[in-house]
Design a protein around this motif. Structure first.
Motif, PDB file in Angstrom:
ATOM      1  N   ASP A 155       0.881  -1.161   0.000  1.00 16.30           N
ATOM      2  CA  ASP A 155       0.000   0.000   0.000  1.00 16.30           C
ATOM      3  C   ASP A 155       0.923   1.218   0.000  1.00 16.30           C
ATOM      4  O   ASP A 155       1.744   1.380   0.910  1.00 16.30           O
ATOM      5  N   PRO A 156       0.828   2.077  -1.012  1.00 16.75           N
ATOM      6  CA  PRO A 156       1.781   3.187  -1.136  1.00 16.75           C
ATOM      7  C   PRO A 156       1.875   4.057   0.106  1.00 16.75           C
ATOM      8  O   PRO A 156       2.955   4.524   0.464  1.00 16.75           O
ATOM      9  N   GLU A 157       0.758   4.260   0.799  1.00 19.01           N
ATOM     10  CA  GLU A 157       0.776   5.106   2.000  1.00 19.01           C
ATOM     11  C   GLU A 157       1.506   4.416   3.147  1.00 19.01           C
ATOM     12  O   GLU A 157       2.194   5.057   3.942  1.00 19.01           O
ATOM     13  N   ILE A 158       1.349   3.104   3.239  1.00 18.27           N
ATOM     14  CA  ILE A 158       2.058   2.354   4.288  1.00 18.27           C
ATOM     15  C   ILE A 158       3.551   2.331   3.984  1.00 18.27           C
ATOM     16  O   ILE A 158       4.389   2.521   4.883  1.00 18.27           O
ATOM     17  N   VAL A 159       3.901   2.127   2.728  1.00 13.99           N
ATOM     18  CA  VAL A 159       5.320   2.141   2.336  1.00 13.99           C
ATOM     19  C   VAL A 159       5.940   3.496   2.673  1.00 13.99           C
ATOM     20  O   VAL A 159       7.063   3.582   3.188  1.00 13.99           O
ATOM     21  N   ARG A 160       5.172   4.550   2.441  1.00 12.99           N
ATOM     22  CA  ARG A 160       5.679   5.897   2.746  1.00 12.99           C
ATOM     23  C   ARG A 160       5.937   6.059   4.243  1.00 12.99           C
ATOM     24  O   ARG A 160       6.966   6.616   4.647  1.00 12.99           O
ATOM     25  N   LEU A 161       5.038   5.575   5.068  1.00 12.30           N
ATOM     26  CA  LEU A 161       5.228   5.667   6.523  1.00 12.30           C
ATOM     27  C   LEU A 161       6.507   4.957   6.957  1.00 12.30           C
ATOM     28  O   LEU A 161       7.245   5.452   7.818  1.00 12.30           O
ATOM     29  N   VAL A 162       6.759   3.789   6.362  1.00  8.30           N
ATOM     30  CA  VAL A 162       7.978   3.043   6.717  1.00  8.30           C
ATOM     31  C   VAL A 162       9.210   3.819   6.274  1.00  8.30           C
ATOM     32  O   VAL A 162      10.180   3.971   7.028  1.00  8.30           O
ATOM     33  N   ARG A 163       9.171   4.357   5.055  1.00  7.63           N
ATOM     34  CA  ARG A 163      10.318   5.129   4.544  1.00  7.63           C
ATOM     35  C   ARG A 163      10.611   6.343   5.423  1.00  7.63           C
ATOM     36  O   ARG A 163      11.765   6.732   5.595  1.00  7.63           O
ATOM     37  N   GLU A 164       9.557   6.938   5.972  1.00  9.86           N
ATOM     38  CA  GLU A 164       9.719   8.128   6.820  1.00  9.86           C
ATOM     39  C   GLU A 164      10.090   7.779   8.255  1.00  9.86           C
ATOM     40  O   GLU A 164      10.230   8.658   9.100  1.00  9.86           O
ATOM     41  N   GLY A 165      10.220   6.485   8.544  1.00 11.41           N
ATOM     42  CA  GLY A 165      10.585   6.067   9.891  1.00 11.41           C
ATOM     43  C   GLY A 165       9.456   6.179  10.888  1.00 11.41           C
ATOM     44  O   GLY A 165       9.688   6.200  12.094  1.00 11.41           O
ATOM     45  N   ARG A 166       8.206   6.185  10.383  1.00 13.11           N
ATOM     46  CA  ARG A 166       7.045   6.343  11.265  1.00 13.11           C
ATOM     47  C   ARG A 166       6.311   5.033  11.481  1.00 13.11           C
ATOM     48  O   ARG A 166       5.326   4.995  12.213  1.00 13.11           O
ATOM     49  N   ALA A 167       6.779   3.963  10.840  1.00 16.43           N
ATOM     50  CA  ALA A 167       6.114   2.672  10.993  1.00 16.43           C
ATOM     51  C   ALA A 167       7.141   1.550  10.895  1.00 16.43           C
ATOM     52  O   ALA A 167       8.127   1.657  10.152  1.00 16.43           O
ATOM     53  N   ILE A 168       6.885   0.475  11.643  1.00 17.81           N
ATOM     54  CA  ILE A 168       7.756  -0.699  11.645  1.00 17.81           C
ATOM     55  C   ILE A 168       6.949  -1.882  11.124  1.00 17.81           C
ATOM     56  O   ILE A 168       5.885  -2.190  11.665  1.00 17.81           O
TER      57      ILE A 168
END
Ligand code: SF4
Length: 168
Positions: free
Chosen positions: A27-40
Motif C-alpha cells: 500500500d503506497p501510504e504504508i510504504v511511505r510511513l515506513v520510509r519516513e521512519g514512522r512505521a515498523i
C-alpha cells in the motif's frame, strides 16, 4: 518530549513477501510511513514460526478474541491446527509493541492474524464474518489502537503525539 507517533504495520502492506503464497500487498501510504521512519513492519504469522509460503489459514468457530479465549481454533485449508503458532505470533507482536512504545497498528484487512473487524469465515470459500484476527484482537485487548489499511486514513490517526500515548 514530543516525538512522531510510531506505528506497527503489517509487513505485507509495506511490500514484504510475507503472505501465505509468498507475495506482498504493498500500500503506497504504508510504504511511505515506513520510509519516513514512522512505521515498523511486522508479520505475526512469521513471528509465530510459520514458514513462507504456507497453506492459507482461517479461524473456525469464532474470531481472534475467541481464539485467545480458547473457544475457537485456527486451521489450515488442509485441516492442520496452527492455533499455537498464531497465538505465539500475536504475543510476540504485542511484546514488541510495548517494547517500542508504539501508538497503534495498521494491519491487513481480513487476515486471520491481522484482520480488524472483518475476517474470513472459516469456510475457505471466500465468505466473510464480523470479527478480528488473532493479533488484531490481542492488540485491541491490550488497549492499543488498531486500524486496517482501508480505514486508518479516515481516522487521521497519524498525528504527532508523545510515544506510547493512545489517542481516544
Ligand atoms: Fe500480512 Fe499479517 Fe498475513 Fe503477515 S500475518 S502476511 S503481516 S496479513
Amino acid at each position: 518530549m514530543l516525538l512522531k507517533a510510531l506505528y506497527l504495520v503489517s509487513a505485507c502492506l509495506a511490500g514484504a513477501n510475507t503472505r501465505f503464497d509468498g507475495t506482498a500487498r504493498p500500500d503506497p501510504e504504508i510504504v511511505r510511513l515506513v520510509r519516513e521512519g514512522r512505521a515498523i513492519p511486522i508479520c505475526p504469522e512469521q513471528l509465530g514460526g510459520l514458514p513462507t509460503p504456507r497453506p492459507p489459514s482461517e479461524i473456525t468457530g469464532g474470531d481472534g478474541h475467541d481464539v485467545i479465549a480458547a473457544t475457537a481454533r485456527v486451521l489450515t485449508c488442509e485441516g492442520r491446527d496452527v492455533t499455537e503458532a498464531f497465538l505465539r505470533g500475536a504475543q510476540e507482536t504485542l511484546r514488541l509493541a510495548r517494547e517500542w512504545q508504539i501508538a497503534g497498528a495498521i494491519l491487513k484487512a481480513r487476515s486471520p492474524s491481522c484482520g480488524y473487524l472483518q475476517i474470513h469465515d472459516g469456510s475457505f470459500e471466500g465468505g466473510l464474518r464480523a470479527g478480528s484476527g488473532v493479533t488484531a484482537a490481542l492488540l485491541k485487548e491490550a488497549g492499543l489502537q488498531v486500524f486496517c489499511e482501508e480505514t486508518w486514513k479516515d481516522k487521521q490517526a497519524l498525528t504527532d503525539q508523545p510515544r506510547g500515548e493512545s489517542r481516544p
